[in-house]
Write a protein that holds these residues in place. Structure first.
Motif, PDB file in Angstrom:
ATOM      1  N   MET A  41       0.755  -1.330  -0.057  1.00 37.96           N
ATOM      2  CA  MET A  41       0.130  -0.426   0.035  1.00 37.96           C
ATOM      3  C   MET A  41       1.177   1.833  -0.102  1.00 37.96           C
ATOM      4  SD  MET A  41      -3.383  -0.748  -0.365  1.00 37.96           S
ATOM      5  CE  MET A  41      -4.685  -2.350   0.706  1.00 37.96           C
ATOM      6  N   SER A  42       1.804   0.813   0.471  1.00 37.13           N
ATOM      7  CA  SER A  42       2.965   2.654   0.247  1.00 37.13           C
ATOM      8  C   SER A  42       3.638   2.613  -1.105  1.00 37.13           C
ATOM      9  CB  SER A  42       3.390   2.110   1.504  1.00 37.13           C
ATOM     10  OG  SER A  42       5.086   0.695   1.461  1.00 37.13           O
ATOM     11  N   LEU A  89      -2.638  -2.508  -8.142  1.00 31.46           N
ATOM     12  CA  LEU A  89      -2.589  -2.882  -7.375  1.00 31.46           C
ATOM     13  C   LEU A  89      -2.966  -4.183  -7.461  1.00 31.46           C
ATOM     14  CD1 LEU A  89      -0.999  -4.116  -4.303  1.00 31.46           C
ATOM     15  CD2 LEU A  89      -2.758  -2.431  -3.361  1.00 31.46           C
ATOM     16  N   TYR A 137      -4.326  -8.275  -5.757  1.00 32.44           N
ATOM     17  CA  TYR A 137      -3.856  -9.910  -4.612  1.00 32.44           C
ATOM     18  C   TYR A 137      -3.903 -10.909  -5.573  1.00 32.44           C
ATOM     19  CZ  TYR A 137      -4.913 -12.011  -0.420  1.00 32.44           C
ATOM     20  OH  TYR A 137      -4.814 -12.709   0.815  1.00 32.44           O
ATOM     21  N   LEU A 183      -5.994  -6.342   1.727  1.00 27.90           N
ATOM     22  CA  LEU A 183      -5.637  -6.304  -0.038  1.00 27.90           C
ATOM     23  C   LEU A 183      -6.956  -6.969  -0.565  1.00 27.90           C
ATOM     24  CD1 LEU A 183      -2.716  -8.717   0.617  1.00 27.90           C
ATOM     25  CD2 LEU A 183      -2.492  -6.510  -0.409  1.00 27.90           C
ATOM     26  N   GLY A 205      -8.187  -3.303  -1.048  1.00 26.96           N
ATOM     27  CA  GLY A 205      -7.454  -2.103  -1.315  1.00 26.96           C
ATOM     28  C   GLY A 205      -6.728  -1.959  -2.918  1.00 26.96           C
TER      29      GLY A 205
END
Length: 366
Positions: free
Chosen positions: A110-111, A117, A119, A143, A146
Motif C-alpha cells: 500500500m505504501s 495493485l 492481490y 488487500l 485495497g
C-alpha cells in the motif's frame, strides 16, 4: 516466480521473496532453524539477477523480522518498504504494477508508488496452521478491499468473493508447456521399477496429503508401483514397509517432467480441509501438459476439471478409479491424452501474464 519470468520477457521485474507469516519456532513450521539460516543468507545477497537469459528479472530478499503487528510490526513494515523502494530503483523501476501474494506484505504494498495493485489470491492464507489467524485475516481483507483487482487461482474462492472486490479475475495456475511435455527421456531413478507406475510429486506433508489413503490403496493394488517424490516433511515410516511404494527425494523443478514421463498416471490424494478446499494445485496443469491420466480426491479444484481427473473418495473407490485409468493405456488413451494437453496449452504462464498486463492497462485508463 513463473509469472515474474513471463513478465520479465518484456519489462523490468523485481521479485521480492516472502517475509513469512509466522514466527519460525519448532512445532509451527518444518525445520525452523534451517529456514532462518536460509533467510539470512538470502537477505545477505541483497539484489540479484539470477538468469542471464532474463536480464530484466531481479530477485531480492529484504532484511526483516517475523513481527507483523504492534509498534515493532509497524517499524518492520517501514524497514521492508524502504528496502523494496531501493531495490526498485536499482532494478530501474519507478512506478510499477504491484502484485502481492503474501498477506503480510499488505501494508508494504500500500505504501509503494504504483500504477495498479493486484492481490494474487493464490491461497486462503488465514487457514494455514501456526499463524496469527486474526492478523492474517485482517491483512487479507486489507488487500481484498485495497487492490485494484484480485487474481484468483481457485474457482472456489472466486465464487465466494467476486462480489466483495473491485475487480475479480479467475486466472487459475499456469504451466510451462515448453518444459512439461511428454516428449523426452524419463527419469532413470525409476529404471528398476516395473509398470504400471503411478506418481505423486510434491511436499509429503500429512496436513495436506492423505497418507492413510495412499497406504490403503497401495495394499489394494499390489501390482501397481506407487512413486512418491518430494520434501519429506513428516514421518513416512508407514510407506517404507510396503514393497510397491518408492520414496524419492525432492528434485529441481526443471527435472520434474522426467519423473512424470516415468509414470503411467498421477494421483492427487489430498485431504479434505478448509485450506485445501480453497486451493488450486499447481501440479494439476503440469500433469495435464504431460498428457497422463489422474485420479484425485473430491476437492472443488479437482471437481472443476472432472473431465480430466477421475474423482474418487475412499480406498476402494480410489483403487477402482486407478485401475480403470491404467486399463486404457497405452493405446486407448490417445484422444484423451491430446485433450489434456490442449487444455494445458490454454493455461500457460505467458497467457496469464498477458491477461494481467491488459487488465493493468485498463485500470490505468480509468
Amino acid at each position: 516466480m513463473q509469472l515474474a519470468r513471463a513478465f520479465a520477457r518484456s519489462m523490468p521485474v523485481l521479485f521480492v521473496n516472502s517475509i513469512g507469516m509466522r514466527f519460525p519456532r519448532r512445532g509451527t513450521v518444518s525445520a525452523p532453524i534451517t529456514r532462518v539460516v536460509r533467510k539470512v543468507k538470502s537477505a545477505a545477497r541483497r539484489l540479484q539477477f539470477p538468469d542471464s537469459a532474463l536480464p530484466n528479472l531481479a530477485v531480492a530478499t529484504p532484511m526483516s523480522l517475523p513481527i507483523y503487528s504492534g509498534s515493532f510490526g509497524r517499524a518492520n513494515t517501514s524497514l521492508v518498504a524502504s528496502q523494496v523502494r531501493r531495490f526498485c530503483s536499482r532494478a530501474r523501476i519507478s512506478r510499477s504494477i504491484v502484485i502481492v501474494s503474501i498477506p503480510t506484505y499488505a501494508p508494504v504494498a500500500m505504501s509503494l508508488p504504483r500504477e495498479a495493485l493486484f492481490y494474487n489470491r493464490s491461497d486462503l492464507h488465514s487457514a494455514f496452521e501456526g499463524i496469527d489467524v486474526e492478523l492474517i485475516r485482517e491483512r487479507e481483507e486489507m488487500l481484498l478491499q485495497g487492490a485494484d483487482a484480485v487474481l484468483y487461482a481457485s474457482d472456489y474462492l472466486f465464487r465466494a468473493e467476486q462480489y466483495r472486490v473491485k475487480r475479480a479475475i479467475l486466472i487459475g495456475h499456469g504451466v510451462d508447456t515448453e518444459l512439461f511435455r511428454p516428449e523426452g527421456l524419463p527419469s532413470k531413478e525409476l529404471d528398476d521399477l516395473p509398470h504400471p507406475r503411478v506418481g505423486f510429486f510434491g511436499e509429503l506433508r500429512q496436513r495436506s496429503v492423505d497418507f492413510d489413503l495412499i497406504v490403503s490403496v497401495a495394499r489394494l493394488c499390489p501390482s501397481i508401483q506407487f512413486v512418491l517424490g518430494g520434501a519429506h516433511l513428516d514421518d513416512l515410516g508407514q510407506f517404507r514397509s510396503l514393497g510397491n511404494v518408492r520414496l524419492l527425494p525432492p528434485c529441481p523443478h526443471h527435472e520434474m517432467p522426467e519423473r512424470w514421463r516415468g509414470v503411467d498416471a498421477a494421483i492427487l490424494p489430498y485431504k479434505q480441509n478448509t485450506w485445501l478446499r480453497a486451493s488450486e494445485p499447481v501440479k494439476l496443469n503440469e500433469i495435464l501438459a504431460m498428457g497422463i491420466p489422474a485420479v484425485g480426491t473430491p476437492l472443488p479444484s479437482l471437481d472443476r476439471r472432472s473431465e480430466f481427473v477421475e474423482i474418487a473418495q475412499g480406498p476402494e473407490a480410489f483403487a477402482c478409479a486407478l485401475r480403470k485409468a491404467l486399463a486404457t493405456l497405452p493405446t486407448g488413451d490417445i484422444e484423451r491424452r491430446e485433450a489434456r494437453r490442449a487444455a494445458a496449452n490454454l493455461q500457460t504462464w505467458d497467457a496469464i501474464a498477458d491477461r494481467i498486463d491488459r487488465t493493468s492497462r485498463d485500470i490505468g485508463d480509468i
